[in-house]
Scaffold this motif. Structure first.
Motif, PDB file in Angstrom:
ATOM      1  N   UNK A 298       0.858  -1.185   0.000  1.00  0.00           N
ATOM      2  CA  UNK A 298       0.000   0.000   0.000  1.00  0.00           C
ATOM      3  C   UNK A 298       0.892   1.233   0.000  1.00  0.00           C
ATOM      4  N   UNK A 299       1.030   1.865  -1.160  1.00  0.00           N
ATOM      5  CA  UNK A 299       1.887   3.047  -1.293  1.00  0.00           C
ATOM      6  C   UNK A 299       1.320   4.193  -0.466  1.00  0.00           C
ATOM      7  N   UNK A 300       0.003   4.379  -0.549  1.00  0.00           N
ATOM      8  CA  UNK A 300      -0.732   5.314   0.304  1.00  0.00           C
ATOM      9  C   UNK A 300      -2.008   4.606   0.742  1.00  0.00           C
ATOM     10  N   UNK A 301      -2.859   5.317   1.478  1.00  0.00           N
ATOM     11  CA  UNK A 301      -4.131   4.718   1.888  1.00  0.00           C
ATOM     12  C   UNK A 301      -4.999   4.370   0.684  1.00  0.00           C
ATOM     13  N   UNK A 302      -4.798   5.062  -0.434  1.00  0.00           N
ATOM     14  CA  UNK A 302      -5.638   4.858  -1.614  1.00  0.00           C
ATOM     15  C   UNK A 302      -4.939   4.159  -2.772  1.00  0.00           C
ATOM     16  N   UNK A 303      -3.610   4.207  -2.809  1.00  0.00           N
ATOM     17  CA  UNK A 303      -2.844   3.677  -3.939  1.00  0.00           C
ATOM     18  C   UNK A 303      -2.109   2.409  -3.527  1.00  0.00           C
ATOM     19  N   UNK A 304      -2.307   1.315  -4.271  1.00  0.00           N
ATOM     20  CA  UNK A 304      -1.667   0.046  -3.936  1.00  0.00           C
ATOM     21  C   UNK A 304      -1.157  -0.633  -5.197  1.00  0.00           C
ATOM     22  N   UNK A 305      -0.181  -1.528  -5.001  1.00  0.00           N
ATOM     23  CA  UNK A 305       0.384  -2.271  -6.117  1.00  0.00           C
ATOM     24  C   UNK A 305       0.488  -3.738  -5.717  1.00  0.00           C
ATOM     25  N   UNK A 306       0.228  -4.634  -6.662  1.00  0.00           N
ATOM     26  CA  UNK A 306       0.316  -6.062  -6.402  1.00  0.00           C
ATOM     27  C   UNK A 306       1.016  -6.790  -7.527  1.00  0.00           C
ATOM     28  N   UNK A 307       1.850  -7.768  -7.178  1.00  0.00           N
ATOM     29  CA  UNK A 307       2.575  -8.572  -8.148  1.00  0.00           C
ATOM     30  C   UNK A 307       2.241 -10.039  -7.931  1.00  0.00           C
ATOM     31  N   UNK A 308       2.107 -10.793  -9.010  1.00  0.00           N
ATOM     32  CA  UNK A 308       1.866 -12.231  -8.941  1.00  0.00           C
ATOM     33  C   UNK A 308       2.787 -12.944  -9.915  1.00  0.00           C
ATOM     34  N   UNK A 309       3.417 -14.015  -9.420  1.00  0.00           N
ATOM     35  CA  UNK A 309       4.172 -14.926 -10.292  1.00  0.00           C
ATOM     36  C   UNK A 309       3.591 -16.312 -10.084  1.00  0.00           C
ATOM     37  N   UNK A 310       3.260 -16.993 -11.173  1.00  0.00           N
ATOM     38  CA  UNK A 310       2.685 -18.336 -11.085  1.00  0.00           C
ATOM     39  C   UNK A 310       3.430 -19.284 -12.011  1.00  0.00           C
ATOM     40  N   UNK A 311       3.684 -20.485 -11.508  1.00  0.00           N
ATOM     41  CA  UNK A 311       4.344 -21.513 -12.302  1.00  0.00           C
ATOM     42  C   UNK A 311       3.527 -22.794 -12.191  1.00  0.00           C
ATOM     43  N   UNK A 312       3.107 -23.340 -13.343  1.00  0.00           N
ATOM     44  CA  UNK A 312       2.318 -24.566 -13.387  1.00  0.00           C
ATOM     45  C   UNK A 312       3.142 -25.651 -14.065  1.00  0.00           C
ATOM     46  N   UNK A 313       3.403 -26.714 -13.321  1.00  0.00           N
ATOM     47  CA  UNK A 313       4.154 -27.857 -13.838  1.00  0.00           C
ATOM     48  C   UNK A 313       3.158 -28.989 -14.054  1.00  0.00           C
ATOM     49  N   UNK A 314       2.733 -29.162 -15.314  1.00  0.00           N
ATOM     50  CA  UNK A 314       1.703 -30.143 -15.653  1.00  0.00           C
ATOM     51  C   UNK A 314       2.323 -31.466 -16.090  1.00  0.00           C
ATOM     52  N   UNK A 315       1.608 -32.564 -15.853  1.00  0.00           N
ATOM     53  CA  UNK A 315       2.068 -33.884 -16.263  1.00  0.00           C
ATOM     54  C   UNK A 315       2.159 -33.939 -17.789  1.00  0.00           C
ATOM     55  N   UNK A 316       3.319 -34.306 -18.301  1.00  0.00           N
ATOM     56  CA  UNK A 316       3.530 -34.294 -19.755  1.00  0.00           C
ATOM     57  C   UNK A 316       2.696 -35.344 -20.467  1.00  0.00           C
ATOM     58  N   UNK A 317       2.169 -36.354 -19.727  1.00  0.00           N
ATOM     59  CA  UNK A 317       1.369 -37.404 -20.352  1.00  0.00           C
ATOM     60  C   UNK A 317      -0.087 -36.998 -20.532  1.00  0.00           C
ATOM     61  N   UNK A 318      -0.502 -35.880 -19.926  1.00  0.00           N
ATOM     62  CA  UNK A 318      -1.889 -35.430 -20.028  1.00  0.00           C
ATOM     63  C   UNK A 318      -1.992 -34.426 -21.173  1.00  0.00           C
ATOM     64  N   UNK A 319      -2.652 -34.814 -22.246  1.00  0.00           N
ATOM     65  CA  UNK A 319      -2.749 -33.959 -23.438  1.00  0.00           C
ATOM     66  C   UNK A 319      -3.585 -32.722 -23.181  1.00  0.00           C
ATOM     67  N   UNK A 320      -4.434 -32.738 -22.126  1.00  0.00           N
ATOM     68  CA  UNK A 320      -5.314 -31.600 -21.849  1.00  0.00           C
ATOM     69  C   UNK A 320      -4.696 -30.605 -20.870  1.00  0.00           C
ATOM     70  N   UNK A 321      -3.447 -30.820 -20.472  1.00  0.00           N
ATOM     71  CA  UNK A 321      -2.813 -29.944 -19.492  1.00  0.00           C
ATOM     72  C   UNK A 321      -1.428 -29.560 -19.981  1.00  0.00           C
TER      73      UNK A 321
END
Length: 368
Positions: free
Chosen positions: A331-354
């Motif tokens: 929260x930079x100020x009471x009204x101004x805020x910043x958010x960061x997200x990092x996501x990593x998905x490790x899917x099973x290579x045998x699943x063609x739908x993932x």
């Protein structure tokens, strides 16, 4: 015209004479304007499919009147604008239109009862986002809140997605949600949902919370209408167990989620959900899914740091998907805020739908 729309119009007309009384000016003058200006950008690096992403700006604006003999009204809007996209169509895939009236309701409230009719935000265990609904909240019984509701249409509208109001089913959906605080730290939450000709589901969530310890035990089961059943959709269920603790500014939790062996959760997440904490969590509600997850958060010098990790084994072939979410907010100020997200998905290579995927987003918001 739908029965819901007729009822809402009748309610609007019946209360118009009340708002036309001598004190109508005071009701409007004491009202409040609120809103936000938000910039959101996201970039996906996808394995096996084309990368994607966009940068968009959204503006939310709402006005709520003061209360006059228990009556109040609110209107809210959100508009969005594309600044850039990685591939043509990325922005349109998330934003179906440029503006939406998200809220437009009348509300009556007393010490023991309230009823809200119109477009409104709802956050229940299996019902979320914006709904054209009638919702009553009864608090006359000590330590108990009873929610009775009917919703006809639903929409999503936030910084990274917008969809128009669409019908849930031909006959809408009904909800009964009861929260009973047996003690200051212990709450029982039985509930029932019914979408005629689609699905009925029921559950019980028990929560315990103290200064340093928390626990959740939650079970729900669904009864899918015969017209909806096929080789992939039928009755389902879900079990969620979680333990948490907080000390020295650190919060941590460890949980387990299990779904029905053959049909997962059986359409229970059609109208919203709260069990899946991951940003994606693609397979958590799949058939025969067993998920172990953990969270860790810490605040230092006004910066909130968070980590979420899940490992889901699912399906008859025992596919596996792991997901890591890292977040930073300030929260930079009471009204101004910043958010960061990092996501990593490790899917099973045998699943063609993932597919494996890595993505990051930044959200800058000014609220008023």
């Amino acid at each position: 015209m739908k029965k819901f729309s007729l009822f809402t119009c009748a309610l609007l007309l019946s209360t118009s004479t009340v708002f036309a009384a001598d004190s109508i000016d005071e009701a409007f003058k004491s009202g409040k304007v609120s809103g936000d200006i938000t910039l959101h950008t996201v970039k996906y690096d996808n394995e096996g499919v084309v990368d994607s992403g966009f940068t968009a700006g959204t503006v939310g604006l709402a006005y709520e009147t003061g209360t006059f003999y228990g009556l109040s009204a609110k209107m809210g809007f959100r508009a969005n604008h594309e600044f850039s996209e990685v591939e043509e169509g990325d922005y349109e895939n998330s934003f179906a239109h440029d503006a939406l009236m998200t809220e437009a309701y009348l509300k009556y409230a007393s010490e023991s009862f309230s009823i809200t009719a119109g477009r409104q935000a709802i956050d229940l265990e299996w019902l979320g986002d914006y709904n054209e609904a009638i919702v009553a909240a009864i608090t006359a019984i000590p330590d108990t809140t009873i929610i009775l509701g009917y919703t006809d249409r639903q929409a999503i509208s936030d910084e990274d997605e917008s969809s128009d109001f669409t019908e849930l089913t031909n006959e809408g959906a009904y909800v009964l949600d009861i929260k009973y605080k047996a003690f200051d730290s212990l709450e029982f939450n039985p509930y029932a949902y019914s979408a005629p000709d689609a699905v009925d589901f029921y559950g019980l969530k028990t929560s315990y919370s103290s200064d340093i310890f928390s626990a959740i035990a939650h079970y729900a089961t669904s009864n899918v209408d015969s017209m909806m059943k096929d080789t992939t959709t039928d009755d389902g269920n879900i079990l969620n167990l979680e333990l948490g603790t907080s000390f020295a500014g650190i919060s941590a939790s460890l949980g387990y989620i299990k779904t029905d062996k053959d049909y997962g959760i059986g359409l229970m997440d059609t109208y919203g959900d709260n069990i899946n904490l991951m940003d994606s969590g693609n397979q958590i509600y799949s058939a025969d899914a067993k998920t172990v997850y953990g969270s860790l958060s810490y605040e230092i010098a006004g910066v909130e740091l968070g980590a979420l990790y899940s490992d889901t084994e699912y399906g008859a072939d025992n596919f596996d998907e792991k997901e890591l979410n890292l977040t930073v907010s300030y929260a930079i100020t009471d009204s101004l805020s910043v958010g960061l997200l990092y996501a990593d998905i490790d899917a099973d290579s045998d699943d063609a739908d993932s597919n494996d995927s890595t993505y990051g987003s930044l959200t800058l918001s000014y609220s008023f």
